[in-house]
Design a protein around this motif. Sequence first.
Motif, PDB file in Angstrom:
ATOM      1  N   LYS A 223       1.733  -0.650   8.774  1.00  0.00           N
ATOM      2  CA  LYS A 223       1.243  -1.851   9.472  1.00  0.00           C
ATOM      3  C   LYS A 223       0.298  -2.626   8.562  1.00  0.00           C
ATOM      4  CE  LYS A 223       1.428  -0.390  14.311  1.00  0.00           C
ATOM      5  NZ  LYS A 223       1.807   1.045  14.183  1.00  0.00           N
ATOM      6  N   GLN A 224       0.308  -3.916   8.721  1.00  0.00           N
ATOM      7  CA  GLN A 224      -0.596  -4.780   7.959  1.00  0.00           C
ATOM      8  C   GLN A 224      -2.034  -4.277   8.123  1.00  0.00           C
ATOM      9  OE1 GLN A 224      -0.669  -8.861   9.260  1.00  0.00           O
ATOM     10  NE2 GLN A 224      -1.888  -9.537   7.503  1.00  0.00           N
ATOM     11  N   GLY A 225      -2.723  -4.127   7.023  1.00  0.00           N
ATOM     12  CA  GLY A 225      -4.113  -3.661   7.050  1.00  0.00           C
ATOM     13  C   GLY A 225      -4.243  -2.153   6.841  1.00  0.00           C
ATOM     14  N   ASP A 226      -3.131  -1.431   6.854  1.00  0.00           N
ATOM     15  CA  ASP A 226      -3.209   0.010   6.607  1.00  0.00           C
ATOM     16  C   ASP A 226      -3.680   0.297   5.181  1.00  0.00           C
ATOM     17  OD1 ASP A 226      -2.355   0.787   9.114  1.00  0.00           O
ATOM     18  OD2 ASP A 226      -0.264   1.160   8.504  1.00  0.00           O
TER      19      ASP A 226
ATOM     20  N   THR B 243      -4.173  -1.225  -0.172  1.00  0.00           N
ATOM     21  CA  THR B 243      -4.107  -1.789   1.173  1.00  0.00           C
ATOM     22  C   THR B 243      -2.845  -2.630   1.311  1.00  0.00           C
ATOM     23  OG1 THR B 243      -6.504  -1.830   1.265  1.00  0.00           O
ATOM     24  CG2 THR B 243      -5.354  -3.197   2.865  1.00  0.00           C
ATOM     25  N   ALA B 244      -2.118  -2.369   2.381  1.00  0.00           N
ATOM     26  CA  ALA B 244      -0.923  -3.175   2.667  1.00  0.00           C
ATOM     27  C   ALA B 244      -1.403  -4.407   3.426  1.00  0.00           C
ATOM     28  CB  ALA B 244       0.073  -2.365   3.484  1.00  0.00           C
ATOM     29  N   ASP B 245      -1.856  -5.411   2.691  1.00  0.00           N
ATOM     30  CA  ASP B 245      -2.529  -6.528   3.365  1.00  0.00           C
ATOM     31  C   ASP B 245      -1.606  -7.712   3.668  1.00  0.00           C
ATOM     32  OD1 ASP B 245      -2.257  -7.167   0.734  1.00  0.00           O
ATOM     33  OD2 ASP B 245      -4.396  -7.483   0.353  1.00  0.00           O
TER      34      ASP B 245
ATOM     35  N   MET C 279       8.900  -1.297   0.946  1.00  0.00           N
ATOM     36  CA  MET C 279       7.783  -1.056   1.857  1.00  0.00           C
ATOM     37  C   MET C 279       7.850  -2.161   2.915  1.00  0.00           C
ATOM     38  SD  MET C 279       3.671  -0.745   1.161  1.00  0.00           S
ATOM     39  CE  MET C 279       3.387  -2.419   0.559  1.00  0.00           C
ATOM     40  N   LEU C 280       8.051  -1.756   4.168  1.00  0.00           N
ATOM     41  CA  LEU C 280       8.160  -2.724   5.259  1.00  0.00           C
ATOM     42  C   LEU C 280       6.811  -2.790   5.960  1.00  0.00           C
ATOM     43  CD1 LEU C 280      11.561  -1.376   6.650  1.00  0.00           C
ATOM     44  CD2 LEU C 280      11.200  -3.093   4.871  1.00  0.00           C
ATOM     45  N   VAL C 281       6.167  -3.931   5.866  1.00  0.00           N
ATOM     46  CA  VAL C 281       4.826  -4.064   6.435  1.00  0.00           C
ATOM     47  C   VAL C 281       4.912  -4.894   7.718  1.00  0.00           C
ATOM     48  CG1 VAL C 281       2.441  -4.782   6.023  1.00  0.00           C
ATOM     49  CG2 VAL C 281       3.832  -3.912   4.124  1.00  0.00           C
TER      50      VAL C 281
END
Length: 639
Positions: free
Chosen positions: A564-567, A608-610, A634-636
């Motif tokens: 998820k975004q922000g992870d 960070t997956a931002d 990587m699917l965000v």
Amino acid sequence: MSDENKDNKPTESPEGLPANAGRRRFLVGSAVVGAAGMAGVAGVGTLTRSEPAQSASEGDGPDIHVAPGELDEYYGFWSGGHSGEVRIYGVPSMREIMRIPVFNHCSASGWGMTNESKRVLGDSHRFTNGDAHHPHVSYTDGSHDGRYLFINDKANTRVARIRLDVFKTDKIVTVPNAQAIHGLRLQKAPRTGYVFANAEYMIPQPNDGRDLDDPSKYFTLWNAIDGDTMEVKWQVMVDGNLDNMDTDYTGKYAAATCYNSEGGVDLASKMRADRDWVVVFSIERIEQAVADGNYTTIGDSDVPVVDGRKSSDLNVTRYVPVPKNPHGLNTSTDGKYFIAAGKLSPTATMIEIARLDALFAGELSDARDVVAAEPELGLGPLHTTYDGRGNAYTTVFIDSQIVKWNMDAAVRNYNGEDVDYIIQKLDVQYQPGHNHATLAESKDADGKYLFSLNKFSKDRYLPVGPLHPENDQMIDISGDEMKVVHDTPTFAEPHDAVIIRRDQITTKQVWERDDPFFAETVARAKADGINLETDNQVIRDGNQVRVYMTSVAPNFGMPEFTVKQGDEVTVTITNMDKVEDLTHGFCVVGHGVSMEISPQQTSSITFTADKPGVHWYYCNWFCHALHMEMTGRMLVEPA
Ligand code: K7E
Ligand code: CUA
Ligand code: CA
């Protein structure tokens, strides 16, 4: 020895032209501008000096060609100066075999990005620069044992250890109460043992804002680090500053040059005194003082600090006056002398190690009584190396030469005999700092090749704009006469090198699965219930996501994973290929993520997956015909 060489007169090149005449004049002139203080204070004019003996860079040399597929005879470890790295050359081919990131961060290997390298870098991970000068290979009984290479970082006051089984940096320590680790040497016997490190700059202690502009209160420290644990064991307060150093072959003494006995904070005051000194340290007396509790501590640090200043009655140091602003200090490989190069004096000072017991026992009326000779060598002596046959080779920066001289003859001359000790002066191109001969920091010095690490290359290479490479020249010293046989351009900026026989090093070509280098990462996986060699799995722990996968050419264990975004994402990859040389990489496009995963290695990286969306990752070390296809997504998911 030829008379031309002795008299320092020009020789002629085969074409009948004064060899390199114009070039020499230009360089001598520019060197004097650059080293105005040196020339001026030494009181010797250099602008109108005669042409020196010519180098033998043209003409016959030994066969140094290492044919394709053949291996070199020696490993050469070159410091990378303010690039912060270490470079490995094969000697004599001077093929650059590898670079080891140490204090710098590395785009290719991910040094400074991976969790494993961040653990090694510790708090100093925030620095991306270093200034590595002095690489030295560990010893047992005065011979290199190939366990470790140690190196200083002047820029951020660190000392690093590199494992020579895998050629990776495995420990870095920041030295407390110190600023700028410069000279660094190892205990040679019975083993390493101690790693000794000079802190160069004098500072208020503790340096917490007190005594800011009261230099009379500043002092610096000589430091001992345990080479096995990389903990700072003790520190010694000294007068003056500390520049270079070396140790003896018994484990009893070490000595360091000081160019700033004046305690000056500007250039002029550092050159005021006619003499500075070499500080000699008695290791057993320091250990005794620590054992007896005769120490203090500074600030927050709990490292014992022993008072080795002149005013101290602990008698752990002696200060031997030597001419003005000495620089290099190199122990002769016969174990007899500490030789300090004069820099602003045209001399080198030979301190006889056998007389140090008497010096410490108070049996000598004058500390200068330990001086066995003070040969005059040329302008700007900086560093000395040895051939194991009784000869020393000193770089003279301003004269831009290597001076070969005989140590016994220098002592006899000092004692009044009419004997010449200079054997040959060889031009180098241009302005040498360190020099280093094969095995010349061990009792096994074999006098085969010598490297002159020249600070300027000027016209030796194709022009590449204003910034020039340095020029490291290989000189054959196996015969009576030194001959330049090879030039190697080097980038910012090797100060020193160490060259050891190839049989003195044993490497692992594939990682062992239980290697401590990634043990913490393996332990983390185990706590997550992951078998790194088989499992491909995502573990979510709040907004921390740990992605575990294997790699086997040309596949990542997971062709995609979702976060998820922000992870905060930690990707841990274990390379299950066992084949030598089959390294994979992991790079996520647009995330500043890149790492090496060599055979059987586990590597991890956290980011960070931002950004929501699809982000491809790929293998960035060419591994297989389908290397380009070794990718994943990587699917965000948007937050
Ligand atoms: Cu002379 Cu740092 Cu050994 Cu440079 S130092 S040259
Ligand atoms: Cu795996 Cu390239
Ligand atoms: Ca001085």
